[in-house]
Design an enzyme around this catalytic site. Structure first.
Site, short mmCIF file in Angstrom:
data_model
loop_
_atom_site.label_atom_id
_atom_site.label_comp_id
_atom_site.label_asym_id
_atom_site.label_seq_id
_atom_site.Cartn_x
_atom_site.Cartn_y
_atom_site.Cartn_z
N ASP A 228 0.85 -1.19 0.00
CA ASP A 228 0.00 0.00 0.00
C ASP A 228 0.89 1.25 0.00
OD1 ASP A 228 -3.00 0.88 0.60
OD2 ASP A 228 -1.68 2.19 1.75
N ILE A 229 0.53 2.23 -0.84
CA ILE A 229 1.31 3.48 -0.91
C ILE A 229 1.00 4.32 0.33
CG2 ILE A 229 1.76 5.57 -2.23
CD1 ILE A 229 0.86 4.04 -4.73
N GLU B 6 -4.87 2.32 -4.32
CA GLU B 6 -3.42 2.41 -4.20
C GLU B 6 -2.84 1.19 -3.49
OE1 GLU B 6 -5.01 4.50 -0.46
OE2 GLU B 6 -5.63 4.22 -2.54
#
Length: 353
Positions: free
Chosen positions: A221-222, A264
């Protein structure tokens, strides 16, 4: 018609033709049953190598039907490559038009005589192939097969070239269908697989292999992605997602799978990989994302990712979703404990005991 053509064929010639027809039927069945693009590219090359007895074969192919170029696939065999060179050919190249206008087998020398100014031949010439065979489907040039010299030496005979053209027609149709399937199961912005496709494929393999199926999952996950969108805009956010996706794709083996799991959030599926190795891979991805500033000109702040890793355990995971959940729990442990780090599911499970 010449006198030679009027002569009846011998039993040996008829048997050879019958054998070739049977071979083509088997090749047709083999190619048409494959929708996985990477596996199909392998099959096309190995069929050509086996039928023509060559040790060098390569294939330029489109990634999708909207692509403006043919790229050298990583399935090539036997040719020496310059690792820093981008091997791609424009579909608007004069050589591409020649192949579409007159689809047949070409030698490298013949191609140079017909299209002396074609930039594509500068790229193809680096491999020094003996024969070029275009793959054409629905009026589109979707690939070019390159073959090297015969094991026993000598030129390809006209009969062999006709046989290769028959194979190329079968390969073209199969490749066109596989590209269509690839496009329908792939997120076109990231070029990663859709979540539904991933869960369907792995669930089917679990039903087939059961407890003997071994794999690990990385959830990525960003970090602070909402801040990127709010500060730099959604266009910059899209560029960040594309850059992270590119790093994931560039670090996968052929049998692995990169998945766009959510906005994301990403998933990496690693076949026959234990949790410790999956952790090392997740760390490599995390570090590469953290140092890819040159790819993120639209975002001046450092971009980082958090990761969670889980290995499939039949005694715990009743299905693929259960394994994904454990990797997701590990991911959010990384999030809650500072971000820009990787956590294994086994680590959390030991803490809870």
């Amino acid at each position: 018609m010449t006198e030679a053509q009027n002569q009846p064929k011998s039993n040996e010639e008829l048997e050879k033709e019958l054998f070739d027809i049977r071979q083509l039927l088997e090749i047709s069945k083999s190619l048409s049953s494959q929708l996985d693009l990477s596996s199909l590219l392998d099959s096309i090359l190995y069929i050509c190598m086996g039928q023509m007895r060559v040790t060098q074969a390569a294939l330029f192919a489109r990634n999708d039907l909207d692509s403006k170029s043919l790229r050298l696939t990583r399935n090539q065999e036997g040719f020496l490559l310059e690792h820093n060179r981008d091997y791609q050919i424009s579909i608007d190249d004069p050589l591409s038009f020649q192949f579409l206008h007159e689809p047949r087998c070409y030698t490298l020398e013949e191609s140079r005589n017909l299209c002396p100014s074609a930039p594509a031949l500068q790229i193809i010439g680096l491999l020094s192939p003996t024969l070029l065979i275009p793959l054409i489907a629905r009026g589109h040039l979707i690939g070019i097969i390159l073959l090297g010299e015969r094991i026993e030496g000598g030129l390809y005979t006209p009969k062999e070239e006709r046989y290769l053209l028959d194979i190329s027609r079968l390969a073209s149709s199969a490749l066109y269908n596989a590209i269509l399937f690839e496009m329908s199961t792939t997120d076109m912005m990231t070029h990663l697989r859709f979540r539904h496709y991933f869960t369907t494929v792995v669930s089917d393999k679990l039903m087939e292999k059961g407890d003997f199926y071994s794999f690990s999952i990385i959830m990525l996950d960003i970090d602070h992605f909402k801040k990127v969108n709010d500060t730099y805009g959604h266009t910059a956010g899209d560029e960040v997602i594309k850059s992270v996706s590119r790093i994931i794709r560039d670090n996968l083996r052929q049998q692995d799978m990169g998945v766009r799991y959510g906005g994301e959030e990403f998933l990496v599926f690693l076949e026959e990989i234990p949790e410790t190795t999956a952790y090392d891979i997740a760390e490599r991805l995390r570090k590469k994302v953290g140092t890819c500033h040159e790819e993120l000109m639209a975002c001046t702040e450092q971009v980082t990712i958090s990761a969670g890793v889980a290995h499939y355990r039949p005694s715990v995971d009743k299905n693929i979703e259960a394994c994904i959940h454990r990797a997701d729990v590990a991911l959010y442990y990384s999030k809650r404990n500072g971000r820009n780090r990787t956590t294994c599911a086994s680590e959390i499970e030991q803490l809870e005991q």
